[in-house]
Enzyme design. Structure first.
Site, PDB file in Angstrom:
ATOM      1  N   GLU A   1     -11.273  -4.765  -3.062  1.00 47.91           N
ATOM      2  CA  GLU A   1     -10.533  -3.511  -3.696  1.00 47.91           C
ATOM      3  C   GLU A   1     -10.294  -3.639  -5.087  1.00 47.91           C
ATOM      4  O   GLU A   1      -9.833  -4.508  -5.566  1.00 47.91           O
ATOM      5  CB  GLU A   1      -9.203  -3.565  -2.784  1.00 47.91           C
ATOM      6  CG  GLU A   1      -9.236  -3.832  -1.173  1.00 47.91           C
ATOM      7  CD  GLU A   1      -8.152  -4.240  -0.723  1.00 47.91           C
ATOM      8  OE1 GLU A   1      -7.067  -3.959  -1.155  1.00 47.91           O
ATOM      9  OE2 GLU A   1      -8.275  -5.220  -0.229  1.00 47.91           O
TER      10      GLU A   1
ATOM     11  N   HIS B   1     -10.439   0.816   0.822  1.00 44.39           N
ATOM     12  CA  HIS B   1      -9.896  -0.347   1.491  1.00 44.39           C
ATOM     13  C   HIS B   1     -11.112  -0.539   2.434  1.00 44.39           C
ATOM     14  O   HIS B   1     -10.877  -0.779   3.736  1.00 44.39           O
ATOM     15  CB  HIS B   1      -8.816   0.000   2.028  1.00 44.39           C
ATOM     16  CG  HIS B   1      -7.919  -1.578   2.207  1.00 44.39           C
ATOM     17  ND1 HIS B   1      -8.488  -2.482   3.118  1.00 44.39           N
ATOM     18  CD2 HIS B   1      -7.006  -2.025   1.721  1.00 44.39           C
ATOM     19  CE1 HIS B   1      -7.642  -3.468   3.116  1.00 44.39           C
ATOM     20  NE2 HIS B   1      -6.600  -3.057   2.276  1.00 44.39           N
TER      21      HIS B   1
ATOM     22  N   HIS C   1       0.935  -1.198  -0.072  1.00 41.77           N
ATOM     23  CA  HIS C   1      -0.080  -0.075  -0.117  1.00 41.77           C
ATOM     24  C   HIS C   1       0.751   1.450   0.008  1.00 41.77           C
ATOM     25  O   HIS C   1       0.462   2.113   0.665  1.00 41.77           O
ATOM     26  CB  HIS C   1      -0.948  -0.208   1.374  1.00 41.77           C
ATOM     27  CG  HIS C   1      -1.812  -1.250   1.069  1.00 41.77           C
ATOM     28  ND1 HIS C   1      -2.707  -1.511  -0.011  1.00 41.77           N
ATOM     29  CD2 HIS C   1      -2.605  -2.007   2.106  1.00 41.77           C
ATOM     30  CE1 HIS C   1      -3.448  -2.637   0.329  1.00 41.77           C
ATOM     31  NE2 HIS C   1      -3.377  -2.865   1.536  1.00 41.77           N
TER      32      HIS C   1
HETATM   33  C1  BGC Z   1      -4.074  -6.869   1.558  1.00 40.06           C
HETATM   34  C2  BGC Z   1      -3.412  -7.638   2.456  1.00 40.06           C
HETATM   35  C3  BGC Z   1      -3.373  -6.753   3.779  1.00 40.06           C
HETATM   36  C4  BGC Z   1      -4.499  -5.772   4.104  1.00 40.06           C
HETATM   37  C5  BGC Z   1      -4.191  -4.713   5.155  1.00 40.06           C
HETATM   38  C6  BGC Z   1      -5.091  -5.953   1.531  1.00 40.06           C
HETATM   39  O1  BGC Z   1      -5.031  -5.050   0.534  1.00 40.06           O
HETATM   40  O2  BGC Z   1      -4.180  -7.472   0.313  1.00 40.06           O
HETATM   41  O3  BGC Z   1      -2.625  -8.569   2.295  1.00 40.06           O
HETATM   42  O4  BGC Z   1      -3.007  -7.533   5.082  1.00 40.06           O
HETATM   43  O5  BGC Z   1      -4.513  -5.399   2.941  1.00 40.06           O
HETATM   44  O6  BGC Z   1      -2.987  -4.020   4.863  1.00 40.06           O
END
Ligand code: BGC
Length: 352
Positions: A315, A179, A106
């Site tokens: 997402e 998210h 991210h």
């Molecule tokens: C990811 C996960 C992660 C989560 C929280 C998601 O978009 O695919 O692997 O744990 O975000 O950061």
């Protein structure tokens, strides 16, 4: 209707605002300027009770403390993982923060999801609010001075439209997502296992055993626990011994959509307890299904207790690690071009 209120402060003492957009049905979405984050999304259920169907916290400081989960946040400049926390654009290698094993997740721990955005515009007629943030050249490691705008618009048919716009003065990566963690039985109702999901995808991208990086393979969902081509409850699949499920303790996979860049249905989900039915649309090439596999037990909004498998994310985004892999479309934004993308989460009631 649009209302504004204070939502606390960030760690630097900058004030954070929350904007509530509501419609005639009393469906309402509340967005904080910290991370342009959806902090609640509520509508009446089949019994007339208001149900807030996204996980969240009561104020800005809670969001900053629990930032690893990205509850409701706008994520960028690149959503999801980049292997080795490195990527190359125009022959130049850029190094990102290695905040997830040796990989980047991210875009790093102090990116646009955790910073205060400006409330650029609210529009009563459109029932929308636009948040804007400037991300300087090499901030989070990405080239180009970039201005990013996220607009949230609520229609009278309970559709929340999220539109992203970004411009950079150098060639760069642009791959934004929201998210939100949905729990259609109510954010405080616990385990999501009985909720049903359908995804409009025939293929997914398998992950490496550690690090959650796509291997480069594109695999048909047919015959695997990732087959959501017909409505199916999560329960029963979570404890499957299929290696892809075991690696990440549930679902944390990207599905390839067939929309050719046009806004189309990507998924539906429903809770029989509340009758709330979610229709999700996007123009993005993929959707990451994440079932909150790593949420530790902790306190959320209004005293709710959250833990693993209490919410699911849909997402809309490019395939993780796409900038480093030839099998997937790279989210490259050319200098001066405008990145535009839209995702819609629409709520209806089923008569169950
Ligand atoms: C990811 C996960 C992660 C989560 C929280 C998601 O978009 O695919 O692997 O744990 O975000 O950061």
């Amino acid at each position: 209707m649009i209302e504004r209120e204070s939502f606390g402060q960030d760690g630097l003492g900058n004030s954070v605002e929350a904007i509530t957009i509501s419609n005639q049905n009393d469906t309402r979405v509340k967005i904080a300027s910290l991370g342009a984050t959806i902090i609640s999304f509520a509508r009446r259920d089949k019994n007339g009770k208001m149900q807030d169907i996204v996980l969240g916290y009561d104020d800005a400081s809670d969001y900053l403390e629990q930032n690893e989960y990205y509850f409701g946040a706008t994520v960028g400049r690149n959503a999801n993982r980049i292997s080795g926390a490195k990527l190359t654009i125009g022959g130049v290698e850029y190094t990102l923060e290695a905040n997830s094993g040796g990989n980047n997740l991210h875009s790093g721990s102090n990116g646009i999801s955790h910073r205060v955005w400006e409330v650029a515009e609210t529009d009563e007629k459109e029932n929308s609010a636009t948040f804007q943030i400037f991300s300087g050249d090499l901030e989070q490691g990405f080239p180009g001075n970039m201005t990013i705008r996220t607009t949230f618009r609520l229609t009278e048919d309970d559709a929340l439209h999220i539109s992203y716009e970004a411009v950079s003065d150098r060639d760069t990566i642009a791959n934004f997502t929201n998210h939100s963690y949905f729990n259609l039985s109510g954010h405080d109702s616990g385990y999501i296992g009985r909720q049903k999901l359908k995804i409009y995808a025939d293929e997914f991208t398998p992950l490496t055993q550690t690090g959650s990086i796509p291997t480069g393979e594109i695999r048909p969902v047919k015959g695997t626990p990732l087959d959501f081509t017909e409505f199916k409850a999560f329960d029963g699949e979570f404890d499957s011994d299929y290696d892809q499920i075991v690696y990440v303790r549930g679902f944390d996979h990207n599905f390839l959509l067939k929309n050719n860049g046009k806004l189309e249905l990507m998924a539906e989900a429903v809770s029989e307890e509340t009758g709330i039915h979610l229709y999700a649309y996007t123009d993005c090439p993929g959707v990451q299904l994440y079932t909150g596999n790593f949420i530790k037990e902790h306190r959320g909004k209004a005293g709710a207790v959250y833990k693993e498998r209490h919410g699911f994310c849909l997402e809309a985004q490019y395939v993780p690690d796409a900038p480093n892999q030839t099998a997937f479309v790279t989210p490259l934004l050319k200098a001066g071009d405008v990145y535009r993308s839209e995702t819609v989460y629409r709520l209806t009631l089923d008569n169950i």
